[in-house]
Design a protein around this motif. Structure first.
Motif, PDB file in Angstrom:
ATOM      1  N   ASP A 193      -9.241   2.011   1.778  1.00 14.76           N
ATOM      2  CA  ASP A 193      -9.842   2.403   0.373  1.00 14.76           C
ATOM      3  C   ASP A 193     -10.188   3.829   0.685  1.00 14.76           C
ATOM      4  O   ASP A 193     -10.351   4.864  -0.388  1.00 14.76           O
ATOM      5  CB  ASP A 193     -10.926   1.653   0.010  1.00 14.76           C
ATOM      6  CG  ASP A 193     -10.496   0.334  -0.248  1.00 14.76           C
ATOM      7  OD1 ASP A 193      -9.357   0.033  -0.553  1.00 14.76           O
ATOM      8  OD2 ASP A 193     -11.323  -0.692  -0.332  1.00 14.76           O
ATOM      9  N   ARG A 194     -10.600   4.207   1.922  1.00 15.69           N
ATOM     10  CA  ARG A 194     -11.501   5.588   2.072  1.00 15.69           C
ATOM     11  C   ARG A 194     -10.438   6.692   2.718  1.00 15.69           C
ATOM     12  O   ARG A 194     -10.967   7.788   2.785  1.00 15.69           O
ATOM     13  CB  ARG A 194     -12.680   5.300   3.081  1.00 15.69           C
ATOM     14  CG  ARG A 194     -13.929   4.699   2.313  1.00 15.69           C
ATOM     15  CD  ARG A 194     -15.114   4.331   3.264  1.00 15.69           C
ATOM     16  NE  ARG A 194     -14.813   3.689   4.596  1.00 15.69           N
ATOM     17  CZ  ARG A 194     -14.974   2.387   4.870  1.00 15.69           C
ATOM     18  NH1 ARG A 194     -15.075   1.649   3.681  1.00 15.69           N
ATOM     19  NH2 ARG A 194     -14.577   2.013   5.949  1.00 15.69           N
ATOM     20  N   ASP A 195      -9.412   6.217   3.073  1.00 18.63           N
ATOM     21  CA  ASP A 195      -8.436   7.052   3.621  1.00 18.63           C
ATOM     22  C   ASP A 195      -7.895   8.241   2.473  1.00 18.63           C
ATOM     23  O   ASP A 195      -7.621   7.771   1.274  1.00 18.63           O
ATOM     24  CB  ASP A 195      -7.321   6.283   4.131  1.00 18.63           C
ATOM     25  CG  ASP A 195      -5.927   7.250   4.526  1.00 18.63           C
ATOM     26  OD1 ASP A 195      -5.716   8.064   4.140  1.00 18.63           O
ATOM     27  OD2 ASP A 195      -5.266   6.710   5.732  1.00 18.63           O
ATOM     28  N   PRO A 196      -8.143   9.352   2.751  1.00 24.41           N
ATOM     29  CA  PRO A 196      -7.794  10.362   1.874  1.00 24.41           C
ATOM     30  C   PRO A 196      -6.341  10.068   0.972  1.00 24.41           C
ATOM     31  O   PRO A 196      -5.998  10.595  -0.083  1.00 24.41           O
ATOM     32  CB  PRO A 196      -7.633  11.736   2.769  1.00 24.41           C
ATOM     33  CG  PRO A 196      -8.516  11.367   3.818  1.00 24.41           C
ATOM     34  CD  PRO A 196      -8.108  10.096   4.114  1.00 24.41           C
ATOM     35  N   HIS A 197      -5.511   9.642   1.897  1.00 29.20           N
ATOM     36  CA  HIS A 197      -4.180   9.164   1.147  1.00 29.20           C
ATOM     37  C   HIS A 197      -4.332   8.222   0.122  1.00 29.20           C
ATOM     38  O   HIS A 197      -3.296   8.313  -0.836  1.00 29.20           O
ATOM     39  CB  HIS A 197      -3.023   8.995   2.371  1.00 29.20           C
ATOM     40  CG  HIS A 197      -2.506  10.010   2.993  1.00 29.20           C
ATOM     41  ND1 HIS A 197      -3.066  10.200   4.250  1.00 29.20           N
ATOM     42  CD2 HIS A 197      -1.946  10.827   2.857  1.00 29.20           C
ATOM     43  CE1 HIS A 197      -2.819  11.134   5.083  1.00 29.20           C
ATOM     44  NE2 HIS A 197      -1.762  11.753   4.182  1.00 29.20           N
ATOM     45  N   PHE A 198      -5.207   7.482   0.179  1.00 29.54           N
ATOM     46  CA  PHE A 198      -5.217   6.315  -0.795  1.00 29.54           C
ATOM     47  C   PHE A 198      -6.607   6.149  -1.570  1.00 29.54           C
ATOM     48  O   PHE A 198      -6.495   5.269  -2.588  1.00 29.54           O
ATOM     49  CB  PHE A 198      -5.388   4.847   0.164  1.00 29.54           C
ATOM     50  CG  PHE A 198      -3.914   4.799   0.982  1.00 29.54           C
ATOM     51  CD1 PHE A 198      -2.868   3.851   0.408  1.00 29.54           C
ATOM     52  CD2 PHE A 198      -3.931   5.029   2.151  1.00 29.54           C
ATOM     53  CE1 PHE A 198      -1.559   3.671   0.995  1.00 29.54           C
ATOM     54  CE2 PHE A 198      -2.699   4.717   2.832  1.00 29.54           C
ATOM     55  CZ  PHE A 198      -1.580   4.245   2.076  1.00 29.54           C
ATOM     56  N   VAL A 199      -7.390   7.215  -1.431  1.00 28.85           N
ATOM     57  CA  VAL A 199      -8.396   7.060  -2.231  1.00 28.85           C
ATOM     58  C   VAL A 199      -8.193   7.201  -4.036  1.00 28.85           C
ATOM     59  O   VAL A 199      -7.192   7.928  -4.200  1.00 28.85           O
ATOM     60  CB  VAL A 199      -9.448   8.435  -2.200  1.00 28.85           C
ATOM     61  CG1 VAL A 199     -10.505   8.612  -3.200  1.00 28.85           C
ATOM     62  CG2 VAL A 199      -9.979   8.255  -0.780  1.00 28.85           C
TER      63      VAL A 199
ATOM     64  N   ALA B  24       0.776  -1.136  -0.189  1.00 29.88           N
ATOM     65  CA  ALA B  24      -0.010  -0.232  -0.050  1.00 29.88           C
ATOM     66  C   ALA B  24       0.800   1.288  -0.103  1.00 29.88           C
ATOM     67  O   ALA B  24       0.548   2.139  -0.663  1.00 29.88           O
ATOM     68  CB  ALA B  24      -0.853  -0.187   1.227  1.00 29.88           C
ATOM     69  N   ARG B  25       2.104   1.420   0.870  1.00 34.19           N
ATOM     70  CA  ARG B  25       2.897   2.578   0.912  1.00 34.19           C
ATOM     71  C   ARG B  25       3.455   2.519  -0.415  1.00 34.19           C
ATOM     72  O   ARG B  25       3.884   3.711  -1.023  1.00 34.19           O
ATOM     73  CB  ARG B  25       3.648   2.458   2.139  1.00 34.19           C
ATOM     74  CG  ARG B  25       3.139   2.788   3.408  1.00 34.19           C
ATOM     75  CD  ARG B  25       3.915   2.936   4.604  1.00 34.19           C
ATOM     76  NE  ARG B  25       4.945   1.900   4.791  1.00 34.19           N
ATOM     77  CZ  ARG B  25       4.887   0.675   5.573  1.00 34.19           C
ATOM     78  NH1 ARG B  25       3.883   0.544   6.282  1.00 34.19           N
ATOM     79  NH2 ARG B  25       5.743   0.017   5.781  1.00 34.19           N
ATOM     80  N   ALA B  26       3.847   1.577  -0.910  1.00 33.49           N
ATOM     81  CA  ALA B  26       4.715   1.404  -2.269  1.00 33.49           C
ATOM     82  C   ALA B  26       3.682   2.066  -3.526  1.00 33.49           C
ATOM     83  O   ALA B  26       4.327   2.597  -4.398  1.00 33.49           O
ATOM     84  CB  ALA B  26       5.139  -0.063  -2.578  1.00 33.49           C
ATOM     85  N   ILE B  27       2.526   1.739  -3.520  1.00 34.87           N
ATOM     86  CA  ILE B  27       1.751   2.062  -4.536  1.00 34.87           C
ATOM     87  C   ILE B  27       1.814   3.675  -4.543  1.00 34.87           C
ATOM     88  O   ILE B  27       1.451   4.145  -5.726  1.00 34.87           O
ATOM     89  CB  ILE B  27       0.332   1.451  -4.491  1.00 34.87           C
ATOM     90  CG1 ILE B  27      -0.457   1.162  -5.968  1.00 34.87           C
ATOM     91  CG2 ILE B  27      -0.519   2.296  -3.641  1.00 34.87           C
ATOM     92  CD1 ILE B  27       0.454   0.157  -6.883  1.00 34.87           C
ATOM     93  N   LEU B  28       1.880   4.256  -3.493  1.00 35.41           N
ATOM     94  CA  LEU B  28       1.952   5.790  -3.666  1.00 35.41           C
ATOM     95  C   LEU B  28       3.138   6.165  -4.202  1.00 35.41           C
ATOM     96  O   LEU B  28       2.935   7.545  -4.579  1.00 35.41           O
ATOM     97  CB  LEU B  28       1.528   6.340  -2.212  1.00 35.41           C
ATOM     98  CG  LEU B  28       0.199   6.054  -1.652  1.00 35.41           C
ATOM     99  CD1 LEU B  28       0.283   6.517  -0.098  1.00 35.41           C
ATOM    100  CD2 LEU B  28      -0.836   6.450  -2.148  1.00 35.41           C
ATOM    101  N   LEU B  29       4.097   5.527  -4.292  1.00 32.18           N
ATOM    102  CA  LEU B  29       5.169   5.914  -4.854  1.00 32.18           C
ATOM    103  C   LEU B  29       5.599   5.333  -6.284  1.00 32.18           C
ATOM    104  O   LEU B  29       6.558   5.683  -6.944  1.00 32.18           O
ATOM    105  CB  LEU B  29       6.643   5.415  -4.057  1.00 32.18           C
ATOM    106  CG  LEU B  29       6.528   5.703  -2.474  1.00 32.18           C
ATOM    107  CD1 LEU B  29       7.620   4.918  -1.681  1.00 32.18           C
ATOM    108  CD2 LEU B  29       6.651   7.126  -2.495  1.00 32.18           C
TER     109      LEU B  29
END
Length: 183
Positions: free
Chosen positions: A44-50, A17-22
């Motif tokens: 899924d609903r966390d603003p960082h991951f939406v 999950a952290r990697a996908i943001l990078l």
């Protein structure tokens, strides 16, 4: 990017999950069942991951190939915290290759890493390092279209030619005959 399987601890889900943001504009689709399903749906609903993290329920086994084939990459980056993990090759690994989907595997998962590296079917990464996972994902996802197509074709080819029951049964039966000559 698809993660398929049991949703729980020691599956690399936090790191993925952290990697996908990078990893550029990639999204992580987590499909399966398990004790972390509600936790992942909250992410899924966390603003960082939406828009970057999606949790889907498990599907019938007959539907797994179609879902898997729709991914650009699959991730099997569990920690190698036991001999079983290091030497295993779980269904999600084979389902990915059989669907023509390259795989990001943990670098200490000896069997899967060997298969992936032998035919350039994906990339091995440090499963504890989201930056390294993202690097591996970018290598696959950002490759030129002809490289991506060639890698997908290699995944399909090795499962048709080498990694299938029809091929494997010959060696298996030879080993059984050597151990039990009357078979």
């Amino acid at each position: 990017v698809l993660f398929l399987g049991r949703l729980g601890r020691e599956r690399g889900l936090e790191e993925a999950a952290r990697a996908i943001l990078l990893a550029g504009d990639a999204a992580l689709v987590v499909m399966g069942f398990g004790p972390w399903a509600d936790r992942l749906r909250q992410r899924d609903r966390d603003p960082h991951f939406v828009g970057r993290h999606f949790t889907l329920p498990a599907v019938h086994p007959d539907d797994v190939p179609r879902w898997t084939a729709s991914a650009d990459a699959s991730i099997v980056a569990v920690p190698a915290n036991s001999l079983n993990q290091r030497l295993s090759s779980p269904n999600k690994f084979w389902e990915s290759l059989t669907a023509g989907v390259p795989v990001v595997v943990g670098r200490d998962l000896d069997v899967m890493r060997g298969i992936v590296e032998a035919d350039d079917l994906g990339v091995a990464v440090d499963p504890a390092d989201p930056e390294d996972i993202a690097r591996g994902l970018r290598l696959l996802l950002d490759a030129p279209a002809d490289e991506r197509c060639a890698r997908r074709e290699r995944c399909l080819r090795v499962t048709r030619e080498r990694y299938n029951w029809e091929t494997a049964v010959e060696g298996y039966l030879a080993a059984v005959r050597a151990l039990v000559p009357s078979v």
